[in-house]
Design an enzyme around this catalytic site. Structure first.
Site, PDB file in Angstrom:
ATOM      1  N   GLU A  18      10.064   3.148  55.818  1.00 25.70           N
ATOM      2  CA  GLU A  18       9.204   4.528  55.856  1.00 25.70           C
ATOM      3  C   GLU A  18       7.399   4.000  56.531  1.00 25.70           C
ATOM      4  O   GLU A  18       6.974   3.099  55.770  1.00 25.70           O
ATOM      5  CB  GLU A  18       9.641   5.510  54.610  1.00 25.70           C
ATOM      6  CG  GLU A  18       8.696   6.189  54.479  1.00 25.70           C
ATOM      7  CD  GLU A  18       8.084   6.979  53.196  1.00 25.70           C
ATOM      8  OE1 GLU A  18       9.386   7.257  52.297  1.00 25.70           O
ATOM      9  OE2 GLU A  18       6.968   6.641  52.607  1.00 25.70           O
ATOM     10  N   TYR A  50       5.589  13.319  55.700  1.00 21.82           N
ATOM     11  CA  TYR A  50       5.142  14.577  56.532  1.00 21.82           C
ATOM     12  C   TYR A  50       3.771  15.400  55.666  1.00 21.82           C
ATOM     13  O   TYR A  50       3.882  14.507  54.247  1.00 21.82           O
ATOM     14  CB  TYR A  50       6.000  16.189  56.514  1.00 21.82           C
ATOM     15  CG  TYR A  50       5.356  16.705  57.300  1.00 21.82           C
ATOM     16  CD1 TYR A  50       5.787  17.323  58.648  1.00 21.82           C
ATOM     17  CD2 TYR A  50       4.534  17.430  57.264  1.00 21.82           C
ATOM     18  CE1 TYR A  50       5.832  18.243  59.211  1.00 21.82           C
ATOM     19  CE2 TYR A  50       3.407  18.417  58.260  1.00 21.82           C
ATOM     20  CZ  TYR A  50       4.659  19.242  59.315  1.00 21.82           C
ATOM     21  OH  TYR A  50       3.905  19.756  60.105  1.00 21.82           O
ATOM     22  N   HIS A  94      10.617  14.026  56.312  1.00 27.41           N
ATOM     23  CA  HIS A  94      10.390  14.719  55.655  1.00 27.41           C
ATOM     24  C   HIS A  94      10.052  15.767  55.739  1.00 27.41           C
ATOM     25  O   HIS A  94       9.771  16.518  56.624  1.00 27.41           O
ATOM     26  CB  HIS A  94       9.428  13.893  54.487  1.00 27.41           C
ATOM     27  CG  HIS A  94       9.656  12.939  53.623  1.00 27.41           C
ATOM     28  ND1 HIS A  94       8.863  12.288  53.642  1.00 27.41           N
ATOM     29  CD2 HIS A  94      10.770  11.528  54.724  1.00 27.41           C
ATOM     30  CE1 HIS A  94       9.260  10.701  53.231  1.00 27.41           C
ATOM     31  NE2 HIS A  94      10.270  10.323  53.852  1.00 27.41           N
ATOM     32  N   TYR A 179      13.563   9.805  40.507  1.00 26.08           N
ATOM     33  CA  TYR A 179      12.318   9.010  40.326  1.00 26.08           C
ATOM     34  C   TYR A 179      13.273   8.881  38.873  1.00 26.08           C
ATOM     35  O   TYR A 179      12.857   9.024  37.764  1.00 26.08           O
ATOM     36  CB  TYR A 179      11.464  10.605  39.579  1.00 26.08           C
ATOM     37  CG  TYR A 179      10.701  11.125  40.256  1.00 26.08           C
ATOM     38  CD1 TYR A 179       9.741  10.808  41.035  1.00 26.08           C
ATOM     39  CD2 TYR A 179      11.173  12.246  41.179  1.00 26.08           C
ATOM     40  CE1 TYR A 179       8.464  11.270  42.367  1.00 26.08           C
ATOM     41  CE2 TYR A 179      10.811  12.794  42.281  1.00 26.08           C
ATOM     42  CZ  TYR A 179       9.341  12.428  42.921  1.00 26.08           C
ATOM     43  OH  TYR A 179       9.236  13.014  44.256  1.00 26.08           O
ATOM     44  N   HIS A 183      10.258  12.128  36.915  1.00 25.53           N
ATOM     45  CA  HIS A 183       8.529  12.851  37.864  1.00 25.53           C
ATOM     46  C   HIS A 183       7.518  13.282  36.580  1.00 25.53           C
ATOM     47  O   HIS A 183       7.867  13.830  35.972  1.00 25.53           O
ATOM     48  CB  HIS A 183       9.433  14.239  37.930  1.00 25.53           C
ATOM     49  CG  HIS A 183       8.145  14.753  39.781  1.00 25.53           C
ATOM     50  ND1 HIS A 183       6.915  16.094  39.059  1.00 25.53           N
ATOM     51  CD2 HIS A 183       8.084  15.115  40.735  1.00 25.53           C
ATOM     52  CE1 HIS A 183       6.516  15.869  40.107  1.00 25.53           C
ATOM     53  NE2 HIS A 183       6.370  15.478  41.174  1.00 25.53           N
ATOM     54  N   LYS A 199      20.489  19.630  42.715  1.00 30.18           N
ATOM     55  CA  LYS A 199      20.341  19.536  44.303  1.00 30.18           C
ATOM     56  C   LYS A 199      21.410  19.255  44.687  1.00 30.18           C
ATOM     57  O   LYS A 199      21.359  19.237  45.458  1.00 30.18           O
ATOM     58  CB  LYS A 199      18.355  18.322  44.263  1.00 30.18           C
ATOM     59  CG  LYS A 199      17.512  19.100  43.441  1.00 30.18           C
ATOM     60  CD  LYS A 199      16.747  18.008  43.908  1.00 30.18           C
ATOM     61  CE  LYS A 199      15.118  18.676  42.934  1.00 30.18           C
ATOM     62  NZ  LYS A 199      14.031  17.547  43.470  1.00 30.18           N
TER      63      LYS A 199
END
Length: 317
Positions: A18, A50, A94, A179, A183, A199
């Site tokens: 990334e 982003y 992103h 995560y 999170h 999701k």
């Protein structure tokens, strides 16, 4: 090509990383200088972060303060196009909720679709520094799940303007964040995984994890995900520690633990070069164990600097 197609076609663990867009005012060569040394390891895709707007207050001549919006790292869409043109690999932008209305999100997705970009990583994004908690834009998305719904609608040819005649559907492959240590806003890991599953059910096709330094936490996370019926690929995100300050800064920003063995080893270092050696060796051992576990990709957070990641990749690929 879609990320999931790269994973399906792979015969061994892949390498990816990334990058951050350059700060406003810098040219794209500074970005290429960080990518060039890593291309020998044949990454099939490169993620591009982003960054939403931030607010500063500037004093005017009349003494009043003017609130001004700035973007410190603009250019994600253009950078993705440049990467695909120069390196002939897939770029994964992103897409975040913060700072975007639904229409602005749709327009960004249309631009990406025109460029032939097949993948997006859908994220809520962080709160800006001047806000204690995340506040969405007017007519923007509150959660990554809402963002996924909009992307899936476009993939089905459903745009915000329902008067469009025969709109052409997009075909984005949607990635999401996971995560291993939960999170920071979730009450517990089980609840976090429940929302992660939602999701997936909405259309996410792969998961990229937050950085972690204890592989057991990743293994436990994968096990819990599979037990909950999450079957899509889970890609581990890794970052080599390069400075002593990071053993306090990273947990503060990313809400993850650093193992005692690693923090003590770094604390004993006398120079930054020694810290880098410890960080690189730790990540190499992490990576080897993850490869034995059978992860499809080792995904590195380079933060725009390739030296440490290159040394790690050289030992593995």
């Amino acid at each position: 090509m879609k990320v999931v197609e790269h994973l399906k076609n792979a015969k061994k663990t892949l390498f990816s990383f990334e990058i951050l867009p350059p700060l406003k005012g810098q040219d794209i060569q500074s970005l290429f200088d960080g990518i060039d040394p890593l291309m020998e390891f044949k990454p099939p895709f490169i993620d591009v972060t982003y960054h939403r707007e931030e607010f500063v207050f500037k004093k005017r001549e009349n003494g009043l303060l003017e609130k001004k919006s700035i973007r410190k790292r603009p250019g994600t869409v253009g950078i993705c196009a440049a990467i695909m043109n120069k390196y002939k690999v897939d770029a994964v932008p992103h897409i975040i909720c913060g700072g975007f209305s639904r229409e602005e999100t749709e327009n960004a997705l249309i631009d990406l679709n025109f460029l032939g970009i097949d993948n997006v990583l859908a994220l809520r994004g962080d709160a800006i520094k001047s806000e204690g908690t995340f506040i969405p834009e007017a007519d923007g998305h509150h959660y990554a799940s809402d963002l996924i719904k909009q992307i899936k609608c476009m993939n089905q040819g459903v745009y915000l303007d329902d008067d469009l005649q025969n709109p052409v559907p997009s075909d984005f492959c949607i990635g999401i964040a996971g995560y291993p240590e939960k999170h920071f806003e979730a009450p517990n890991l089980q609840t976090d995984i429940k929302y992660l599953k939602q999701k997936v059910e909405l259309g996410a096709e792969y998961i990229v994890t937050q950085m972690f330094f204890d592989n057991q936490k990743f293994f436990d996370f994968v096990k819990k995900c599979r037990e909950e019926g999450i079957t899509i690929p889970i890609l581990p995100g890794l970052k080599p520690i390069t400075t002593q300050k990071q053993i306090t800064i990273l947990p503060s920003i990313f809400h993850m633990d650093i193992p005692v063995e690693l923090s003590e080893a770094i604390s004993k270092c006398k120079t930054t070069d020694q810290v880098k050696e410890v960080g690189i060796e730790w990540t190499i051992q992490q990576s080897k164990e993850l490869m034995e576990f059978g992860v499809p990709v080792l995904h590195y957070y380079s933060m725009g600097k390739s030296d440490s990641v290159k040394q790690i990749a050289s030992a593995l690929f």
